[in-house]
Design a protein around this motif. Structure first.
Motif, PDB file in Angstrom:
ATOM      1  N   VAL A   1       0.844  -1.199   0.000  1.00  0.00           N
ATOM      2  CA  VAL A   1       0.000   0.000   0.000  1.00  0.00           C
ATOM      3  C   VAL A   1       0.878   1.247   0.000  1.00  0.00           C
ATOM      4  N   PHE A   2       0.631   2.116  -0.967  1.00  0.00           N
ATOM      5  CA  PHE A   2       1.359   3.384  -1.063  1.00  0.00           C
ATOM      6  C   PHE A   2       0.355   4.521  -1.221  1.00  0.00           C
ATOM      7  N   PHE A   3       0.675   5.649  -0.585  1.00  0.00           N
ATOM      8  CA  PHE A   3      -0.145   6.846  -0.717  1.00  0.00           C
ATOM      9  C   PHE A   3       0.553   7.836  -1.640  1.00  0.00           C
ATOM     10  N   GLU A   4      -0.242   8.545  -2.403  1.00  0.00           N
ATOM     11  CA  GLU A   4       0.307   9.560  -3.298  1.00  0.00           C
ATOM     12  C   GLU A   4       0.171  10.925  -2.636  1.00  0.00           C
ATOM     13  N   ALA A   5       1.326  11.530  -2.325  1.00  0.00           N
ATOM     14  CA  ALA A   5       1.309  12.877  -1.750  1.00  0.00           C
ATOM     15  C   ALA A   5       0.793  13.870  -2.779  1.00  0.00           C
ATOM     16  N   ARG A   6       0.237  14.967  -2.291  1.00  0.00           N
ATOM     17  CA  ARG A   6      -0.311  15.975  -3.198  1.00  0.00           C
ATOM     18  C   ARG A   6       0.782  16.548  -4.090  1.00  0.00           C
ATOM     19  N   GLY A   7       0.473  16.673  -5.359  1.00  0.00           N
ATOM     20  CA  GLY A   7       1.442  17.258  -6.288  1.00  0.00           C
ATOM     21  C   GLY A   7       1.725  18.719  -5.966  1.00  0.00           C
ATOM     22  N   GLU A   8       0.683  19.435  -5.549  1.00  0.00           N
ATOM     23  CA  GLU A   8       0.836  20.842  -5.189  1.00  0.00           C
ATOM     24  C   GLU A   8       0.403  21.024  -3.747  1.00  0.00           C
ATOM     25  N   ASP A   9       1.275  21.653  -2.961  1.00  0.00           N
ATOM     26  CA  ASP A   9       0.939  21.899  -1.563  1.00  0.00           C
ATOM     27  C   ASP A   9      -0.217  22.879  -1.468  1.00  0.00           C
ATOM     28  N   LEU A  10      -1.169  22.545  -0.605  1.00  0.00           N
ATOM     29  CA  LEU A  10      -2.293  23.430  -0.336  1.00  0.00           C
ATOM     30  C   LEU A  10      -2.000  24.115   0.994  1.00  0.00           C
ATOM     31  N   SER A  11      -1.940  25.418   0.985  1.00  0.00           N
ATOM     32  CA  SER A  11      -1.609  26.134   2.214  1.00  0.00           C
ATOM     33  C   SER A  11      -2.616  25.787   3.307  1.00  0.00           C
TER      34      SER A  11
ATOM     35  N   SER B   1      -8.954  21.975  17.724  1.00  0.00           N
ATOM     36  CA  SER B   1      -7.795  22.762  18.159  1.00  0.00           C
ATOM     37  C   SER B   1      -6.890  23.065  16.975  1.00  0.00           C
ATOM     38  N   GLU B   2      -6.003  24.008  17.185  1.00  0.00           N
ATOM     39  CA  GLU B   2      -5.044  24.347  16.132  1.00  0.00           C
ATOM     40  C   GLU B   2      -4.167  23.135  15.807  1.00  0.00           C
ATOM     41  N   ASP B   3      -3.780  22.387  16.851  1.00  0.00           N
ATOM     42  CA  ASP B   3      -2.950  21.197  16.620  1.00  0.00           C
ATOM     43  C   ASP B   3      -3.669  20.169  15.749  1.00  0.00           C
ATOM     44  N   LEU B   4      -4.963  19.976  16.003  1.00  0.00           N
ATOM     45  CA  LEU B   4      -5.715  19.012  15.209  1.00  0.00           C
ATOM     46  C   LEU B   4      -5.838  19.476  13.763  1.00  0.00           C
ATOM     47  N   LEU B   5      -6.124  20.746  13.569  1.00  0.00           N
ATOM     48  CA  LEU B   5      -6.238  21.265  12.202  1.00  0.00           C
ATOM     49  C   LEU B   5      -4.922  21.115  11.447  1.00  0.00           C
ATOM     50  N   GLU B   6      -3.823  21.333  12.132  1.00  0.00           N
ATOM     51  CA  GLU B   6      -2.517  21.154  11.490  1.00  0.00           C
ATOM     52  C   GLU B   6      -2.281  19.688  11.144  1.00  0.00           C
ATOM     53  N   ALA B   7      -2.708  18.787  12.042  1.00  0.00           N
ATOM     54  CA  ALA B   7      -2.564  17.349  11.761  1.00  0.00           C
ATOM     55  C   ALA B   7      -3.408  16.954  10.547  1.00  0.00           C
ATOM     56  N   LEU B   8      -4.648  17.434  10.488  1.00  0.00           N
ATOM     57  CA  LEU B   8      -5.519  17.134   9.339  1.00  0.00           C
ATOM     58  C   LEU B   8      -4.912  17.665   8.047  1.00  0.00           C
ATOM     59  N   HIS B   9      -4.321  18.847   8.132  1.00  0.00           N
ATOM     60  CA  HIS B   9      -3.665  19.429   6.958  1.00  0.00           C
ATOM     61  C   HIS B   9      -2.510  18.545   6.507  1.00  0.00           C
ATOM     62  N   GLN B  10      -1.714  18.044   7.461  1.00  0.00           N
ATOM     63  CA  GLN B  10      -0.596  17.178   7.114  1.00  0.00           C
ATOM     64  C   GLN B  10      -1.082  15.860   6.529  1.00  0.00           C
ATOM     65  N   TRP B  11      -2.163  15.304   7.079  1.00  0.00           N
ATOM     66  CA  TRP B  11      -2.705  14.058   6.536  1.00  0.00           C
ATOM     67  C   TRP B  11      -3.202  14.266   5.110  1.00  0.00           C
ATOM     68  N   HIS B  12      -3.751  15.434   4.856  1.00  0.00           N
ATOM     69  CA  HIS B  12      -4.207  15.748   3.496  1.00  0.00           C
ATOM     70  C   HIS B  12      -3.019  15.814   2.543  1.00  0.00           C
ATOM     71  N   GLU B  13      -1.950  16.453   2.987  1.00  0.00           N
ATOM     72  CA  GLU B  13      -0.780  16.567   2.124  1.00  0.00           C
ATOM     73  C   GLU B  13      -0.157  15.204   1.860  1.00  0.00           C
TER      74      GLU B  13
END
Length: 373
Positions: A281-291, A354-366
Motif C-alpha cells: 500500500v502506497f499513498f500519493e502525496a499531493r502534487g501541489e501543496d495546499l496552504s 484545536s489548532e494542533d488538530l487542524l494542522e494534523a488534518l492538513h498534514q494528513w491531506h498533504e
C-alpha cells in the motif's frame, strides 16, 4: 450496519451470536439485484499492476499450477478451469471499498480486504479451508460450493496450493449473483465455476499469536528501561570454567523479570500494528501543496473524507492512523472519533477543533491520507 437484508433478515447481533465462528450461513439475495461493480476487463487491468497482489491458478491433467502477478497476459477466455485472484481490490476501486464497508458491523481492527475471484468454466482453487471468517458474495455467473465441517484438515503434499487431501462434502449450494455464503474459520469448502463467474470474498484479519508476540517485543524495545550493569562482587573461584554460573542465571533472571507492560502498552501496540498499511500500500502525496489557510477554507466548505487506503482506529485517548499514534484531548477526540467511525467529517464539525488538530488534518491531506469531500 443498517441493512439487515445483507444478513438475510438477521440483525448483526443475531448473526454474531448464532453464526460467527460457529456455523455456515447461506443468504439468498443478500444484495438483491447485485451487479458486479468491476467488469472483467477492469479486474484484468488491476492484475497487470505491480502494486496489486494477484495470483493465477490453473488446473491441468498433471496437477495444479500457481503463478504470482503482475500478469501482462492471461489465458484465453475460452480456456477452461483457470482462476484469477486479485487481492485488496477495495484499495484500488471506490465501489469495492463501499461494498467492503457494508460489513463494518464488525470492527475495522478485524475487517481485512475484498478479494475478487474470476474463473472460467470449471475454475476453482480446490478444496481448502481458511484460517479466518469469510463472506463469499456471488457477483457474476454461478458457482457451486460444497462445504464440510470435517475435522480432517490434512493437506496434500507437493502442491503449490493448500488443498485438502481428504475432502468429504456434506452440503452443496449453487450461488447466483447477489447470493452470499458465510463460512467460519477452518470450515472446509470447494467452489467451482459453472461457466464464467466472479466471486467477491470479504475476509477478516486473524493474526497468529506468534506474529503478534514477535511484533510486540519489537515494539517494546524502545520502552524497556533496565539501568545498571551485571556485576558479581562476591564471585568465588570455579573448577568448571565452561559452566554457566547458576548465580549469573538467577541474577539476570531477576533483572529481566522487572520488565512489565501495561494495558496502555498493548493498546498502543495493537493500534499501530493493526492500522499499519500493508507493504503493497502506497499513498500519493499531493502534487501541489495546499496552504493551511486554503485547506481549512476548503474543509469548512466541503468537509473531509478518509482515503480508502487509510486505516484509522482509536481507544481511550489514543488515536491511530496508518501505523502512527497520538493522544488527544476530549474535544479533539470527539471529532476524530467521528472521522474514524464515519470515515468522513462534515463541514460544521470543525468548529471546536484545536489548532494542533487542524494542522494534523492538513498534514494528513498533504500525505494523501484524507481528501476534501
Amino acid at each position: 450496519m443498517k441493512k439487515p437484508e445483507l444478513l438475510g433478515g438477521l440483525t448483526p447481533a443475531q448473526f454474531l451470536r448464532d453464526y460467527w465462528h460457529k456455523k455456515p450461513l447461506l443468504i439468498r439475495q443478500a444484495i438483491p439485484g447485485f451487479q458486479a461493480p468491476l467488469p472483467r476487463q477492469e479486474l484484468f487491468e488491476l492484475a497487470r499492476r505491480d502494486e496489486v497482489e494477484s495470483r493465477l491458478i490453473t488446473q491441468r491433467d498433471q496437477g495444479w499450477d500457481m503463478q504470482h502477478g503482475p500478469f501482462a497476459k492471461l489465458p484465453a477466455l475460452k480456456q477452461k478451469a483457470w482462476t484469477l485472484l486479485v487481492q485488496g481490490v477495495n484499495l484500488h476501486h471506490p465501489a469495492a471499498d463501499a461494498l467492503l464497508r457494508q460489513f463494518r458491523f464488525i470492527s475495522d481492527a478485524r475487517l481485512d480486504d475484498l478479494m475478487i475471484s474470476y474463473a472460467t468454466d470449471g475454475g476453482g482453487v480446490g478444496p481448502h479451508f481458511d484460517s479466518y471468517d469469510v463472506f463469499l458474495l456471488q457477483a457474476h455467473g454461478q458457482r457451486r460450493w460444497r462445504i464440510s465441517a470435517q475435522d480432517d484438515l490434512t493437506l496434500e503434499e507437493g502442491v503449490p496450493l493448500k488443498i485438502l487431501s481428504n475432502f468429504q462434502p456434506e452440503q452443496e449450494f449453487v450461488l447466483e449473483p447477489g447470493d452470499m455464503l458465510y463460512l467460519p474459520p477452518h470450515y472446509a469448502h470447494d467452489g467451482v465455476a459453472l461457466g464464467e463467474c466472479m466471486t467477491y470474498s470479504v475476509g477478516f484479519r486473524a493474526p497468529a499469536y506468534q506474529e503478534l508476540g514477535e511484533a510486540f517485543l519489537d515494539f517494546m524495545m524502545d520502552s524497556i528501561d533496565l539501568p545498571g550493569r551485571y556485576a558479581d562482587p562476591e564471585l568465588k573461584p570455579t573448577e568448571k570454567p565452561a559452566e554457566l554460573p547458576a548465580a549469573m542465571v538467577a541474577r539476570i533472571r531477576d533483572e529481566l523479570n522487572k520488565i512489565r507492560f501495561t494495558d496502555d502498552d498493548i493498546t498502543i501496540f495493537l493500534g499501530e500494528h493493526l492500522s499499519e498499511p500493508k507493504p503493497s500500500v502506497f499513498f500519493e502525496a499531493r502534487g501541489e501543496d495546499l496552504s493551511f489557510a486554503r485547506f481549512f477554507q476548503g474543509a469548512k466548505k466541503r468537509g473531509l473524507v478518509l482515503h480508502r487506503k487509510t486505516q484509522m482506529l482509536y481507544r481511550g485517548t489514543h488515536v491511530f492512523i496508518n501505523g502512527e499514534s497520538f493522544q488527544v484531548g476530549r474535544a479533539d477526540k470527539a471529532i476524530l472519533t467521528k472521522l474514524a467511525d464515519q470515515r468522513r467529517l462534515e463541514k460544521q464539525e470543525f468548529d471546536s477543533a484545536s489548532e494542533d488538530l487542524l494542522e494534523a488534518l492538513h498534514q494528513w491531506h498533504e500525505s494523501g491520507w484524507l481528501e476534501l469531500a
